[in-house]
Enzyme design. Structure first.
Site, PDB file in Angstrom:
ATOM      1  N   PHE A 129      -1.090   2.559   9.643  1.00 53.77           N
ATOM      2  CA  PHE A 129      -1.853   1.443   9.080  1.00 53.77           C
ATOM      3  C   PHE A 129      -2.008   0.370  10.155  1.00 53.77           C
ATOM      4  CE2 PHE A 129      -2.531  -2.389   6.499  1.00 53.77           C
ATOM      5  CZ  PHE A 129      -3.658  -1.966   5.820  1.00 53.77           C
ATOM      6  N   ASP A 198       7.850   2.337   7.560  1.00 51.37           N
ATOM      7  CA  ASP A 198       7.054   1.562   6.609  1.00 51.37           C
ATOM      8  C   ASP A 198       6.908   2.427   5.352  1.00 51.37           C
ATOM      9  OD1 ASP A 198       5.062   0.391   5.084  1.00 51.37           O
ATOM     10  OD2 ASP A 198       3.791  -0.132   6.798  1.00 51.37           O
ATOM     11  N   TYR A 223       3.309  -4.624  -3.950  1.00 54.16           N
ATOM     12  CA  TYR A 223       2.153  -4.679  -4.868  1.00 54.16           C
ATOM     13  C   TYR A 223       1.425  -3.355  -5.042  1.00 54.16           C
ATOM     14  CZ  TYR A 223      -0.311  -5.690  -0.423  1.00 54.16           C
ATOM     15  OH  TYR A 223      -0.775  -5.666   0.860  1.00 54.16           O
ATOM     16  N   LYS A 224       1.942  -2.295  -4.456  1.00 58.55           N
ATOM     17  CA  LYS A 224       1.317  -0.981  -4.652  1.00 58.55           C
ATOM     18  C   LYS A 224       2.059  -0.261  -5.777  1.00 58.55           C
ATOM     19  CE  LYS A 224      -0.101  -0.878   0.220  1.00 58.55           C
ATOM     20  NZ  LYS A 224      -1.554  -1.001   0.071  1.00 58.55           N
ATOM     21  N   ARG A 383     -10.490   7.781  -1.455  1.00 61.51           N
ATOM     22  CA  ARG A 383      -9.049   7.800  -1.679  1.00 61.51           C
ATOM     23  C   ARG A 383      -8.719   7.591  -3.156  1.00 61.51           C
ATOM     24  NH1 ARG A 383      -4.823   3.535   1.054  1.00 61.51           N
ATOM     25  NH2 ARG A 383      -5.869   2.160  -0.397  1.00 61.51           N
TER      26      ARG A 383
END
Lengths: 424, 424
Positions: A129, A198, A223-224, A383
């Site tokens: 990322f 991560d 928050y995922k 996605r």
């Protein structure tokens, strides 16, 4: 091939089905973007309202003690620890992922330097990322290190005697491909490197065993899959063997051993308090705690192992139905079919139209997202994230049916689906 | 000396009196701790509930666009800019004060190094808020600089040719003493140093003219006089003359010129976006916006100038009444009497009992706070903040009356007021 009726049957038999009621989802939406922003737990509004009206409004400054605000980073951290194979008192909820990555990568470089000052490389993947790469690039510039970027298959050869730290995201945000954490830690350690993980697309998504698998440092996102709300604080984990030597330049007063002595010199606190910097955004922290509590409600039903089984069944089903029902439209499955290498998402690619197809699906209430590619090896991605807490098997059927119709009808070619915009 | 009746008369004539109705304050409380955590705007619960239920809950990921989440750092930043004498597009709301201080001090050192690499000192006050000193200490260690700490009267002589950056908090958290920003900037610049200002106790408390007064960098706090809620995000301001050269190691994707291109290399955005790092805690950001909006409601009534007049009248009154009605109890006024050198608080000191007296006052509903001292020059402090938005003149009378009774009765000597605890 599974039929709609089969899917309905799978939902009826799903032992985790009741967990869906712990979330508030809008009508007419199939939400396959929990890997970008998790859905709202039904308990969130009341708890956040309490923190606002009763705690901030009525307790005012006293709420730091009376409402337990002071302890939130550690309290929530201990709950997240149960989801990622960490011990109590090892993990703390705080700040954002980028800031936390800066902390742990700083600490890892400092610790690596103590024993191997000649190692001057941070190793990562080109497809990591981007914020991870930017933070690493900045820190390398600051410390005089080199950031070396590779493709996944180059890992073993790239782990040479120059590498101080291997920094990886366990589940790739684009492809959903998952690294075998235990093996990678073993390879890195054998090569003399420390590992920084991560867990943005792992925590709450797949079983993680940080300590058992020998990781050195980890950070993750609130928050995922933790459903903590937009921009919810992230977390930091450090293996206990490094805790006492942990040092990072964001040495704010919340990481001080005695912050309320107001001494002019910094003395790091013992334990996880040392990983903090400043005052935390409490309302967002409250959202995070509700999200984590909601995930922990699955513990009596088998916890992460049960969620993982359902997640794999959902992604298997999605892959099967896309290939069976959307064939001939140029879609390719990018995500690994091997369960051991798959996160909780399925990514598709297509020669063109990926962005517009995602927009057309969103217009139909099927919310996934688009990730821009870079070069032939990294194509544009459609996605789809599958959060087993609230996504069902019939949802998968319906999502694929919408995708089929979008492709058959050509509606994705409409101009309104081809205007650029930004999505997280 | 003012009587109770005089105070009631001052409230009746106060043109800002109606602003108090914009806050929800608990019954039976006189809140003199808005310099630690500002009171809750009455509009906050509904707006935060909307962000939770309607935006997160119903819009889900789409809210980044549909609810304007993406633009919040800049939108709120532009509002705060009006309170501190900054231009539109110069200031951004993000992260916490400690993290933001790290950013601007990094940038200031980098910029100073370009022209004066021989300057290797960061100059600050020994009595600065500790987190500022810790961050500076850590960054100095990281970059090979020396942190030089002085007393305020040593400023001119200490600003020698070794000083790269002068880092000050405009209003001292303990004493309430205020630096004359324009003069200090002129002195620093004449000595070849850049200035970094912490406005934690200035923004929303006193008129600030960052640009007119020639400051180089500033950060400030969202949860004190901006009433943004517990741990609300802070802000960053950079003088436009430095904006293009701003570089900081927290180079996360939100500071990238094109974050959604997901390129592996960092390219800083133009403008304030460059001062961002990662995703922001939106629920806390919403609280901040309500707080700032509430402060801006004073603009038609004269804005910061009118608030400052009332603040000085409140602190003058408090000092007068403490000296007149609490004399003979060993209290000293620490805060400067000179209006030009006073923030929006009054600090008292006493040989002993400062902590317990504050606790006894809190038990009576008069909420101030205690700040621990260090050595004879920095005694223990009883600290009282006066937010003119919601504190009235009769409140001041009543607070002093409670203080008089606490001292006269000796009730502060009770054991329950002498147990240590932590307060922000």
């Amino acid at each position: 091939m599974h039929t709609l009726q089969d899917c309905q049957g799978l939902d009826a038999q799903d032992p985790l089905r009741a967990l869906r009621d712990l979330f508030t989802l809008p009508d007419g939406v199939i939400y396959l973007d929990g890997n970008s922003l998790g859905a709202m737990p039904a308990a969130a509004p009341a708890r956040i309202a309490q923190a606002t009206t009763a705690e901030w409004g009525q307790q005012l400054i006293r709420a730091w003690n009376t409402a337990g605000w002071f302890d939130m980073p550690q309290r929530i951290g201990n709950k997240i620890a149960r989801l990622v194979g960490a011990g109590a008192g090892e993990l703390v909820a705080t700040d954002g992922t980028s800031v936390n990555l800066f902390k742990v990568l700083s600490a890892a470089l400092t610790i690596a330097h103590e024993t191997s000052p000649e190692r001057r490389v941070v190793l990562s993947e080109r497809s990591n990322f981007p914020t991870d790469l930017y933070i690493a690039e900045a820190l390398c510039k600051e410390r005089g290190y080199t950031l070396r970027l590779i493709e996944p298959e180059e890992l073993v050869t790239a782990l040479d005697q120059q590498v101080a730290v291997l920094m990886l995201t366990q589940v790739n945000y684009r492809t959903g491909a998952m690294h075998p954490m235990s093996q990678v830690n073993a390879i890195a350690h054998a090569a003399g490197a420390l590992t920084v993980w991560d867990l943005a697309h792992s925590a709450g998504a797949v079983p993680v065993a940080l300590k058992a698998d020998g990781a050195d440092f980890a950070i993750g996102c609130g928050y995922k899959y933790l459903n903590g709300g937009p921009g919810a604080p992230a977390f930091v984990w450090v293996h206990p063997r490094h805790a006492e030597r942990f040092w990072q330049p964001l040495a704010g007063w919340w990481g001080h051993a005695t912050p309320f002595d107001f001494t002019p010199d910094y003395r790091p606190a013992p334990g996880t308090q040392r990983y903090l910097c400043g005052t935390q955004p409490i309302l967002s922290m409250v959202g995070l705690e509700v999200g984590v509590d909601t995930l922990l409600a699955a513990e009596p039903l088998g916890g992460m192992a049960a969620l993982r089984s359902k997640s794999l069944a959902l992604t298997d089903l999605f892959i099967e139905l896309v290939e069976a029902r959307c064939g001939g439209h140029g879609l390719s499955v990018v995500t690994p079919r091997d369960h051991a290498r798959r996160g909780s998402q399925v990514s598709l690619s297509r020669q063109d139209g990926a962005y517009a197809i995602v927009q057309a699906l969103i217009a139909r209430g099927v919310i996934g997202d688009y990730r821009k590619g870079s070069g032939p090896r990294h194509p544009d991605i459609l996605r789809f994230g599958f959060t087993p807490l609230y996504v069902g098997f019939e949802d998968v059927w319906n999502a694929v049916e919408h995708l089929r119709q979008v492709l058959l009808s050509g509606e994705w070619q409409r101009p309104e689906f081809n205007q650029a915009h930004a999505v997280t």
